[in-house]
Design an enzyme around this catalytic site. Sequence first.
Site, PDB file in Angstrom:
ATOM      1  N   GLY A 146       0.815  -1.208   0.000  1.00 14.71           N
ATOM      2  CA  GLY A 146       0.000   0.000   0.000  1.00 14.71           C
ATOM      3  C   GLY A 146       0.845   1.252   0.000  1.00 14.71           C
ATOM      4  O   GLY A 146       2.035   1.210  -0.328  1.00 14.71           O
ATOM      5  N   CYS A 147       0.246   2.357   0.376  1.00 15.80           N
ATOM      6  CA  CYS A 147       0.945   3.636   0.362  1.00 15.80           C
ATOM      7  C   CYS A 147       2.228   3.563   1.173  1.00 15.80           C
ATOM      8  O   CYS A 147       2.236   3.124   2.327  1.00 15.80           O
ATOM      9  CB  CYS A 147       0.034   4.727   0.929  1.00 15.80           C
ATOM     10  SG  CYS A 147       0.810   6.354   1.037  1.00 15.80           S
ATOM     11  N   PHE A 148       3.316   4.011   0.563  1.00 18.05           N
ATOM     12  CA  PHE A 148       4.608   3.866   1.242  1.00 18.05           C
ATOM     13  C   PHE A 148       4.792   4.801   2.425  1.00 18.05           C
ATOM     14  O   PHE A 148       5.684   4.586   3.242  1.00 18.05           O
ATOM     15  CB  PHE A 148       5.783   4.000   0.270  1.00 18.05           C
ATOM     16  CG  PHE A 148       5.678   5.051  -0.805  1.00 18.05           C
ATOM     17  CD1 PHE A 148       5.061   6.273  -0.596  1.00 18.05           C
ATOM     18  CD2 PHE A 148       6.223   4.798  -2.056  1.00 18.05           C
ATOM     19  CE1 PHE A 148       4.986   7.231  -1.605  1.00 18.05           C
ATOM     20  CE2 PHE A 148       6.151   5.750  -3.070  1.00 18.05           C
ATOM     21  CZ  PHE A 148       5.534   6.966  -2.843  1.00 18.05           C
ATOM     22  N   TRP A 149       3.946   5.823   2.579  1.00 19.70           N
ATOM     23  CA  TRP A 149       4.089   6.710   3.746  1.00 19.70           C
ATOM     24  C   TRP A 149       3.966   5.930   5.062  1.00 19.70           C
ATOM     25  O   TRP A 149       4.777   6.076   5.959  1.00 19.70           O
ATOM     26  CB  TRP A 149       3.018   7.789   3.718  1.00 19.70           C
ATOM     27  CG  TRP A 149       3.077   8.741   2.575  1.00 19.70           C
ATOM     28  CD1 TRP A 149       4.119   8.947   1.710  1.00 19.70           C
ATOM     29  CD2 TRP A 149       2.034   9.622   2.150  1.00 19.70           C
ATOM     30  NE1 TRP A 149       3.783   9.904   0.782  1.00 19.70           N
ATOM     31  CE2 TRP A 149       2.511  10.338   1.025  1.00 19.70           C
ATOM     32  CE3 TRP A 149       0.747   9.882   2.613  1.00 19.70           C
ATOM     33  CZ2 TRP A 149       1.734  11.290   0.364  1.00 19.70           C
ATOM     34  CZ3 TRP A 149      -0.029  10.831   1.958  1.00 19.70           C
ATOM     35  CH2 TRP A 149       0.461  11.524   0.852  1.00 19.70           C
TER      36      TRP A 149
END
Length: 221
Positions: A54-57
């Site tokens: 998913g979102c790497f943040w």
Amino acid sequence: MKQFLLPGLGAGALAIAFIASPLPGHAEKAVRIPAAAYHMPQPKGLQTAVLAGGCFWGMEAVFEQVKGVQSVVDGYAGGSAATANYGDVSSERTGHAEAVKITYDPALVSYATLLRIYFSVAHDPTQKDRQGPDRGPSYRSAIFPQNAAQKAVAGRYIAQLSAGHFYDRPIVTQIEGGRFYPAESYHQDFYRRHPDHPYIMRWDKPKMAAFRAAFPSLAKG
């Protein structure tokens, strides 16, 4: 679904985040899973792991807090260098996955332990081509082993968790090959630089709380 420009970026920037209601199966608590039964021999010197979920943040934020982790870089794995940029990857046609490259000290934290955090709290391994509000193959669950030993650990751990039926749905995590390319500078350390961003507040802070609650001995002070 609402969308908004990321703080500090001009109207022409391609970095758009989305907020939506939770998808079924989105976990804000760690899934209780056992440690990996199989460990590779401890390698010497700093090592790297590349994981997509998913979102790497949020992935970056979780693994930066793990003892023994030296650094985490956001980036794109599994596609070519020519299209390893946010604009192209967001088209969902490049073959990349949003991923993180984790540099860690195996004397302090093992690759198998990183995978336990990955499967327990960093993402939901039962969601295919999506995580939270984000949909598309760039948000897939995938492990990119950096050597044969990592590939063996990952494969055996997926088999162990699948056999144990610790999730309500099958694990869809893929083991893939491909290079890692760092993402744009505005993505790096996003959680730390924008702690009050609505996406961070809704989707990533719960992951951080779940990690610290489930793995207090592994969390940096």
